[in-house]
Write a protein that holds these residues in place. Structure first.
Motif, PDB file in Angstrom:
ATOM      1  N   ARG A   3      -1.037   4.565   1.425  1.00 58.05           N
ATOM      2  CA  ARG A   3      -2.133   4.926   0.520  1.00 58.05           C
ATOM      3  C   ARG A   3      -2.966   3.703   0.142  1.00 58.05           C
ATOM      4  O   ARG A   3      -4.203   3.772   0.090  1.00 58.05           O
ATOM      5  CB  ARG A   3      -1.566   5.587  -0.730  1.00 58.05           C
ATOM      6  N   LYS A   4      -2.294   2.571  -0.112  1.00 59.11           N
ATOM      7  CA  LYS A   4      -3.035   1.367  -0.485  1.00 59.11           C
ATOM      8  C   LYS A   4      -3.921   0.894   0.667  1.00 59.11           C
ATOM      9  O   LYS A   4      -5.069   0.489   0.456  1.00 59.11           O
ATOM     10  CB  LYS A   4      -2.057   0.266  -0.893  1.00 59.11           C
ATOM     11  N   LEU A   5      -3.372   0.934   1.889  1.00 57.71           N
ATOM     12  CA  LEU A   5      -4.161   0.501   3.041  1.00 57.71           C
ATOM     13  C   LEU A   5      -5.347   1.426   3.269  1.00 57.71           C
ATOM     14  O   LEU A   5      -6.470   0.965   3.518  1.00 57.71           O
ATOM     15  CB  LEU A   5      -3.265   0.463   4.288  1.00 57.71           C
ATOM     16  N   SER A   6      -5.121   2.735   3.183  1.00 54.60           N
ATOM     17  CA  SER A   6      -6.226   3.686   3.361  1.00 54.60           C
ATOM     18  C   SER A   6      -7.287   3.495   2.284  1.00 54.60           C
ATOM     19  O   SER A   6      -8.489   3.498   2.567  1.00 54.60           O
ATOM     20  CB  SER A   6      -5.686   5.112   3.334  1.00 54.60           C
ATOM     21  N   LEU A   7      -6.833   3.306   1.030  1.00 54.73           N
ATOM     22  CA  LEU A   7      -7.792   3.114  -0.063  1.00 54.73           C
ATOM     23  C   LEU A   7      -8.567   1.819   0.107  1.00 54.73           C
ATOM     24  O   LEU A   7      -9.798   1.790  -0.078  1.00 54.73           O
ATOM     25  CB  LEU A   7      -7.050   3.129  -1.399  1.00 54.73           C
TER      26      LEU A   7
END
Length: 439
Positions: A3-7
């Motif tokens: 999620r952090k990478l996608s965000l």
């Protein structure tokens, strides 16, 4: 991390797209304005000073039938406009005569105009003008068309990035799900081949930890099994000595104490047998050589436990036991059923009843053991599977390992165990359901 990478990627892409869109819009807008200024210059080059007249402007019906905002106005500088005709009716623009040659933006008759002033070789000066609102609208439309691909493609790019990140992290998710589905005794190493190279050191560390845990658990199981084996011979010898001692003449008090001694020896032997069964149940599972016959296992279990049932006048029987086969070793199935039936007999009152039933379903074979004992309260139905845990107030002696062995074997063979009341209305009796996969 996914999620952090996608965000983070989404925020960066959106920010870059926003800056790039703003720069593209500004560049396209300025370029469109410059192009329109070039049109004014080209129109000025086509003007021949001999065709410009200084006479008064005349009404022109042409302007009423066409878009007056899109027209180019060409007139002599200082051209007379008698009657006060507006530029929309074909009148001349009141351009100040003192303007220098070049491009200017003026507000004339309440409207903004882009004006080009030019002086001919003959000394005559003329004006080429166009409404600024039309020019601005054309420039904005051109700039918007330049930015439109950013507006359409950036969301698509964000979706593609999110999909790619999810695909790249799928091996890690599959690895986590595979570990979650493992049984407690399943400590074989994790396959690191489908895992990304950045995660492999972490997987190797987990494999080393699993190896150490497996060695420790194997040492504990071997210790329990060895201790039980070592204690079996002394207890057998004590049992034989107690039997021989019972044949000797002795007082009633000595006979009573000898009976208590023999009962204690028997409990010790039962505990050793259950410890050995527990050690075997906690061994890593292996595929059976052949499927086990449920009917054959039930027959052997009833033969073993029928004397115990007769001693307590228990009505022990089998209800509808079809000869189905399950992918379980006969020893595991025998141990599981024997512990369930033995518990049911021990906790049922004198003159009670124990029923064993087997039913084949689509998902497997359901083995059910019901008794007429006190049952187990819902609050304790998870605790009773712990080793050496015994419910209070039953009045029965035991080691508290029976259901622990059942749970351990169920984990080995992939079965499910559930507890319920035999008599739901009276909330008495225990019903144990074990769902075993089919062969």
């Amino acid at each position: 991390m996914q999620r952090k990478l996608s965000l983070a990627l989404s925020v960066v892409i959106a920010a870059v797209a926003l800056v790039a869109g703003a720069l593209s819009f500004a560049a396209a807008y300025d370029e469109a304005q410059e192009l329109q200024d070039d049109m004014l210059r080209q129109a000025a080059r086509l003007v021949d000073g001999r065709h410009l007249g200084a006479g008064p402007a005349q009404p022109d019906e042409h302007f009423k039938d066409h878009d007056d905002a899109a027209r180019l106005i060409v007139q002599a500088l200082g051209q007379a406009n008698p009657g006060g005709l507006s530029v929309d009716d074909g009148g001349a623009l009141p351009v100040p005569t003192q303007l220098a040659d070049g491009l200017h933006t003026l507000t004339l008759q309440g409207e903004a105009f882009r004006v080009l002033v030019r002086t001919l070789a003959t000394g005559e000066r003329f004006v080429v003008a166009q409404e600024a609102d039309f020019r601005d609208a054309m420039a904005r439309d051109s700039a918007v068309r330049t930015v439109l691909p950013f507006v359409v493609l950036v969301p698509v790019l964000l979706l593609v990035v999110a999909t790619l990140v999810r695909q790249l992290f799928r091996p890690i998710s599959a690895l986590a799900q595979g570990i979650d589905r493992r049984a407690e005794q399943d400590l074989h190493p994790i396959d690191e081949r489908p895992v990304p190279s950045e995660v492999r050191p972490f997987v190797r560390a987990i494999n080393r930890l699993l190896g150490r845990v497996a060695q420790d658990m194997e040492s504990q199981r071997r210790f329990v099994a060895d201790a039980a084996h070592e204690l079996r011979s002394p207890l057998t010898a004590l049992s034989l000595q107690a039997e021989r001692l019972q044949q000797a003449p002795m007082s009633a008090a000595a006979q009573e104490r000898l009976a208590v001694l023999r009962e204690g020896i028997q409990r010790g032997r039962l505990l050793l047998e259950q410890l050995l069964s527990m050690a075997r149940a906690q061994q890593p599972s292996q595929a059976p050589a052949a499927p086990a016959s449920v009917q054959g296992v039930l027959r052997h279990v009833l033969e073993d436990l029928m004397p115990l049932a007769h001693a307590k006048q228990i009505d022990l029987g089998v209800v509808g036991a079809p000869d189905v086969r399950v992918a379980v070793s006969p020893l595991d199935l025998h141990t599981l059923v024997k512990n369930l039936v033995d518990n049911a007999i021990r906790y049922s009152p004198v003159g009670g009843r124990v029923d064993v039933s087997v039913q084949a379903q689509a998902g497997g074979v359901v083995l059910c053991v019901q008794d007429t004992g006190p049952g187990i309260a819902p609050a304790e139905r998870e605790r009773v599977f712990d080793a050496f845990y015994r419910t209070v107030g039953t009045g029965q002696s035991g080691s508290g390992l029976g259901l622990s062995i059942v749970r351990a074997i169920a984990l080995r063979i992939g079965a499910r165990v559930s507890l319920d009341w035999s008599d739901e209305a009276a909330q008495r009796g225990l019903k144990v359901r074990v769902t075993i996969p089919l062969a």
